[in-house]
Design a protein around this motif. Structure first.
Motif, mmCIF file in Angstrom:
data_model
loop_
_atom_site.group_PDB
_atom_site.id
_atom_site.type_symbol
_atom_site.label_atom_id
_atom_site.label_comp_id
_atom_site.label_asym_id
_atom_site.label_seq_id
_atom_site.Cartn_x
_atom_site.Cartn_y
_atom_site.Cartn_z
ATOM 1 N N HIS A 78 0.833 -1.207 0.000
ATOM 2 C CA HIS A 78 0.000 0.000 0.000
ATOM 3 C C HIS A 78 0.863 1.250 0.000
ATOM 4 O O HIS A 78 1.913 1.305 0.632
ATOM 5 C CB HIS A 78 -0.943 -0.016 1.209
ATOM 6 N N THR A 79 0.390 2.247 -0.706
ATOM 7 C CA THR A 79 1.139 3.495 -0.853
ATOM 8 C C THR A 79 1.188 4.261 0.465
ATOM 9 O O THR A 79 0.378 4.034 1.371
ATOM 10 C CB THR A 79 0.495 4.407 -1.914
ATOM 11 N N HIS A 80 2.097 5.191 0.487
ATOM 12 C CA HIS A 80 2.244 6.088 1.618
ATOM 13 C C HIS A 80 0.905 6.800 1.871
ATOM 14 O O HIS A 80 0.433 6.869 3.006
ATOM 15 C CB HIS A 80 3.368 7.095 1.301
ATOM 16 N N GLU A 81 0.305 7.295 0.816
ATOM 17 C CA GLU A 81 -0.941 8.052 0.934
ATOM 18 C C GLU A 81 -2.081 7.182 1.468
ATOM 19 O O GLU A 81 -2.889 7.639 2.282
ATOM 20 C CB GLU A 81 -1.338 8.661 -0.411
ATOM 21 N N ALA A 82 -2.149 5.945 1.008
ATOM 22 C CA ALA A 82 -3.215 5.052 1.473
ATOM 23 C C ALA A 82 -3.080 4.789 2.976
ATOM 24 O O ALA A 82 -4.076 4.812 3.714
ATOM 25 C CB ALA A 82 -3.182 3.738 0.696
#
Length: 192
Positions: A78-82
């Protein structure tokens, strides 16, 4: 004699701690977290740093709902933003990704950490971005069930020690609790 009784008798040699023990009762049979997997315990510690238990639990539940768990491959997927969307700070996301990376790359083998000394574990984990001494000490206690850890940087332990022992020498007092300093920490936390 049972292990619990041995621990209580040893720590009760300290009359101040004996009073706390009398009020609180037996320590838990096992210090280890119910999370089980050492990586998961460490990831959970990172999530909970400097938060109330309630806030940490809420954020951890959102992270698990997103990722499916707190294992390296789940967090790294999962991305940093997620992950930020779950309520994690930028620093905590960066730390969780860094931890995941060292695990996935094999730099730190969480499956064999239990075979290493406390100092060897410190030397492996402290270089990971965002992992400090307190985090490793909590991991040693609750991730690996180490019984002789005292965390002098823990804010609650500082308060409890000051409340109970005033200006007494920390090293002198805590040395007498060995080899059950982790259990003594448990009692100090309960004294607050």
């Amino acid at each position: 004699m049972s292990k619990t009784k041995t621990i209580m008798e040893h720590l009760s040699r300290d009359p101040i701690l004996a009073h706390v023990i009398e009020q609180v009762g037996p320590p838990p049979e096992v210090l280890r977290s119910s999370h089980g997997h050492p990586f998961t315990v460490l990831a959970s510690s990172v999530i909970g740093q400097q938060l109330s238990g309630k806030a940490a639990d809420a954020i951890e539940k959102r992270v698990v709902a997103l990722t499916g768990g707190l294992l390296p491959e789940q967090l790294r997927a999962h991305t940093h933003e997620a992950l930020r969307g779950c309520g994690l700070s930028n620093a905590k996301v960066r730390t969780l990704h860094a931890l995941s990376d060292v695990s996935l790359q094999g730099t730190v083998n969480f499956e064999t950490l239990h075979q290493q000394t406390d100092e060897e574990i410190m030397n492996q984990l402290l270089p990971v971005w965002g992992i400090g001494r307190w985090t490793v000490e909590m991991f040693l206690m609750f991730g690996l069930g180490r019984e002789d850890i005292y965390s002098p940087g823990d804010g609650a332990l500082k308060r409890a020690f000051a409340n109970l022992y005033g200006d007494s020498d920390l090293q002198e007092v805590t040395t007498k609790w060995s080899p059950y300093r982790s259990h003594a920490c448990w009692y100090l936390w309960r004294s607050l």
